[in-house]
Design a protein around this motif. Structure first.
Motif, PDB file in Angstrom:
ATOM      1  N   SER A 260      22.902 -11.926  11.986  1.00  0.00           N
ATOM      2  CA  SER A 260      21.871 -11.310  12.826  1.00  0.00           C
ATOM      3  C   SER A 260      21.569  -9.925  12.275  1.00  0.00           C
ATOM      4  N   ALA A 261      20.330  -9.741  11.829  1.00  0.00           N
ATOM      5  CA  ALA A 261      19.942  -8.430  11.314  1.00  0.00           C
ATOM      6  C   ALA A 261      20.010  -7.373  12.417  1.00  0.00           C
ATOM      7  N   ALA A 262      19.644  -7.761  13.645  1.00  0.00           N
ATOM      8  CA  ALA A 262      19.663  -6.804  14.756  1.00  0.00           C
ATOM      9  C   ALA A 262      21.079  -6.359  15.071  1.00  0.00           C
ATOM     10  N   ASN A 263      22.005  -7.303  15.179  1.00  0.00           N
ATOM     11  CA  ASN A 263      23.389  -6.953  15.479  1.00  0.00           C
ATOM     12  C   ASN A 263      24.027  -6.162  14.346  1.00  0.00           C
ATOM     13  N   THR A 264      23.695  -6.537  13.112  1.00  0.00           N
ATOM     14  CA  THR A 264      24.232  -5.807  11.962  1.00  0.00           C
ATOM     15  C   THR A 264      23.735  -4.364  11.966  1.00  0.00           C
ATOM     16  N   GLY A 265      22.442  -4.189  12.193  1.00  0.00           N
ATOM     17  CA  GLY A 265      21.888  -2.843  12.260  1.00  0.00           C
ATOM     18  C   GLY A 265      22.508  -2.027  13.379  1.00  0.00           C
ATOM     19  N   PHE A 266      22.707  -2.670  14.533  1.00  0.00           N
ATOM     20  CA  PHE A 266      23.338  -1.993  15.664  1.00  0.00           C
ATOM     21  C   PHE A 266      24.737  -1.517  15.302  1.00  0.00           C
ATOM     22  N   MET A 267      25.497  -2.370  14.622  1.00  0.00           N
ATOM     23  CA  MET A 267      26.864  -2.000  14.276  1.00  0.00           C
ATOM     24  C   MET A 267      26.904  -0.879  13.241  1.00  0.00           C
ATOM     25  N   LEU A 268      25.975  -0.872  12.319  1.00  0.00           N
ATOM     26  CA  LEU A 268      25.938   0.206  11.335  1.00  0.00           C
ATOM     27  C   LEU A 268      25.564   1.530  11.995  1.00  0.00           C
ATOM     28  N   ILE A 269      24.646   1.483  12.961  1.00  0.00           N
ATOM     29  CA  ILE A 269      24.309   2.698  13.716  1.00  0.00           C
ATOM     30  C   ILE A 269      25.519   3.186  14.503  1.00  0.00           C
ATOM     31  N   CYS A 270      26.206   2.257  15.156  1.00  0.00           N
ATOM     32  CA  CYS A 270      27.405   2.634  15.906  1.00  0.00           C
ATOM     33  C   CYS A 270      28.471   3.225  14.987  1.00  0.00           C
ATOM     34  N   SER A 271      28.600   2.681  13.784  1.00  0.00           N
ATOM     35  CA  SER A 271      29.559   3.223  12.828  1.00  0.00           C
ATOM     36  C   SER A 271      29.224   4.671  12.484  1.00  0.00           C
ATOM     37  N   ALA A 272      27.942   4.956  12.285  1.00  0.00           N
ATOM     38  CA  ALA A 272      27.526   6.325  11.991  1.00  0.00           C
ATOM     39  C   ALA A 272      27.804   7.248  13.171  1.00  0.00           C
ATOM     40  N   LEU A 273      27.596   6.740  14.396  1.00  0.00           N
ATOM     41  CA  LEU A 273      27.875   7.541  15.587  1.00  0.00           C
ATOM     42  C   LEU A 273      29.363   7.882  15.678  1.00  0.00           C
ATOM     43  N   VAL A 274      30.211   6.912  15.363  1.00  0.00           N
ATOM     44  CA  VAL A 274      31.650   7.164  15.422  1.00  0.00           C
ATOM     45  C   VAL A 274      32.065   8.150  14.334  1.00  0.00           C
TER      46      VAL A 274
END
Length: 446
Positions: A16-30
């Protein structure tokens, strides 16, 4: 936190491109949370220790990133070995992980999960640093980070989140790190400070924060990044639990901040900015393990209880004589314990699992499971961290000299100072004393 195994079967979920993008954004936030922590801690110390405090967080980014790629991810999330560690030799250096390989049962790549978890591994040892402010050699600290991540954090992450890890299999609930991150770091902080001792002047000299605006900036950035920390831990699943965790993160943090401030006003007669920032962090800590299992009303209770108890706990260092410089024990250890154990009372059975706590008719079964996870991690981290600190202290030495500590650890360890006032205003102002007043005409600094 998501279970840990690899799935490459033909019927595995599609990317899922959407879920993958979400997780990469969350990684940057962390990742942002570690510099935020540096600001938070940096503002709480005296001027002469500011840069050292910033660097103690920043160096964790460099060290833990490399260790995580080389072997940390394999130890934490590889195939279970005896319920204590994981290991996949093909994951050493991420060598056998393909870009299209999906994480077990999820629609995101293994690499996305790996980098998200990397950010957790980075910030956890950085949390410890606040307890050691003003007095630890930077080289010794860097070596401690490498050893502690290897011996403590990576195995504990497997216990709590890895498939086959004993706490995971027991059913201990830790949505995003109450045990693996906050209790782990808080217990480690206590273990180290019991070995290295107190700062020069502890309980005698004023050791007030030098920049409360910096503290508030750090706390605000931590609050912002924590949404990635918490909501991201559901790995993009579309069942609403991630949204529940997002809401509960906000609610509990607000409740904890208010509870801390109310206690502070009653106890000390003022609402302080340091209290607001500390209360917010206490709420963030407490909701981290519990936010996926409780309702928003339960999150208010978790946050308020944590804010009150953490506010009370920060004074214990003066009573018992351990020098926890920036209240890592009082906020992260106590907050992590409170948030983890309250799952046994407030779990609603409608979030991440069907588990119900005592107040929802589930009895004390989950509470005892939470106790097992909490106190096992606490004891292991405290003991091993104290041993590591003792070994380093007896070999290379953990503390700077007393003279360097008094003069300022920034200059001694980094050959820099946080603020340079020598050129303020384009040069030092001068004035003249009229002749005949106290003797001949003189030049003096204004």
């Amino acid at each position: 936190m998501a279970p840990a195994a690899i799935t490459l079967a033909a019927d595995a979920p599609t990317l899922s491109a959407a879920n993958t993008g979400f997780m990469l954004i969350c990684s940057a936030l962390v990742l942002l949370m570690t510099p935020a922590l540096a600001f938070f801690y940096g503002g709480m110390v005296r001027v002469k220790s500011t840069l050292n405090m910033l660097m103690m967080s920043f160096i964790s980014i460099g060290i833990v990133t490399i260790l995580w790629v080389l072997y940390g991810f394999s130890v934490a999330f590889g195939t279970d070995k005896g319920s204590l560690i994981g290991w996949n030799s093909g994951w050493v250096g991420l060598s056998d992980i393909g870009t299209s390989d999906l994480w077990d049962g999820y629609t995101i790549p293994i690499l996305a999960f790996m980098v998200f978890q990397m950010m957790f591994a980075i910030i956890t040892p950085a949390l410890i640093s606040g307890a050691l402010a003003d007095r630890v050699k930077f080289t010794a600290w860097a070596l401690f980070v490498a050893l502690w991540a290897t011996i403590v954090y990576f195995p504990v992450a497997h216990w709590v989140w890895g498939t086959g890890g004993w706490a995971f299999e027991l059913g201990v609930i830790d949505f995003a790190g109450g045990t693996a991150v906050h209790i782990n770091a808080g217990a480690a902080a206590l273990g180290v400070i019991l070995v290295i001792g107190k700062r020069v002047g502890f309980k005698k000299d004023p050791m007030r924060p030098h920049s409360l605006p910096l503290v508030m900036l750090g706390a605000g950035l931590l609050w912002f990044g924590w949404f990635g920390f918490n909501a991201g831990s559901w790995l993009g699943n579309d069942d609403g639990v991630g949204s529940l965790m997002f809401v509960n993160t906000q609610v509990a943090t607000a409740a904890a901040m208010l509870a801390w401030l109310i206690y502070e006003k009653i106890r000390h007669g003022a609402f302080t900015t340091l209290g607001a920032a500390s209360g917010a962090v206490a709420g963030l800590v407490a909701i981290t393990p519990s936010g996926g299992a409780v309702s928003p009303i339960g999150a208010i209770a978790v946050g308020a209880i944590a804010g009150l108890l953490c506010a009370m706990a920060v004074g214990l260092k003066y009573k018992f004589g351990y020098d926890d410089s920036l209240d890592v024990v009082g906020v992260h250890l106590v907050g992590g314990v409170v948030g983890s154990l309250l799952i046994g009372f407030f779990a609603s059975g409608e979030g991440q699992s069907k588990v119900e706590g005592l107040f929802y008719g589930g009895g004390l079964t989950q509470f005892w499971k939470q106790c097992a996870g909490v106190f096992a991690v606490l004891a292991y981290s405290l003991i091993v961290s104290a041993i590591l600190a003792f070994i380093l202290d007896k070999t290379i030495g953990m503390r700077v000299s007393e003279d360097d500590e008094i003069a300022g650890i920034d200059q001694a360890e980094h050959a820099e100072t946080a603020y340079d006032f020598s050129g303020a205003g384009g040069g030092a102002a001068r004035t003249s004393v009229p002749a005949g007043v106290g003797g001949a005409s003189k030049k003096v600094d204004a």
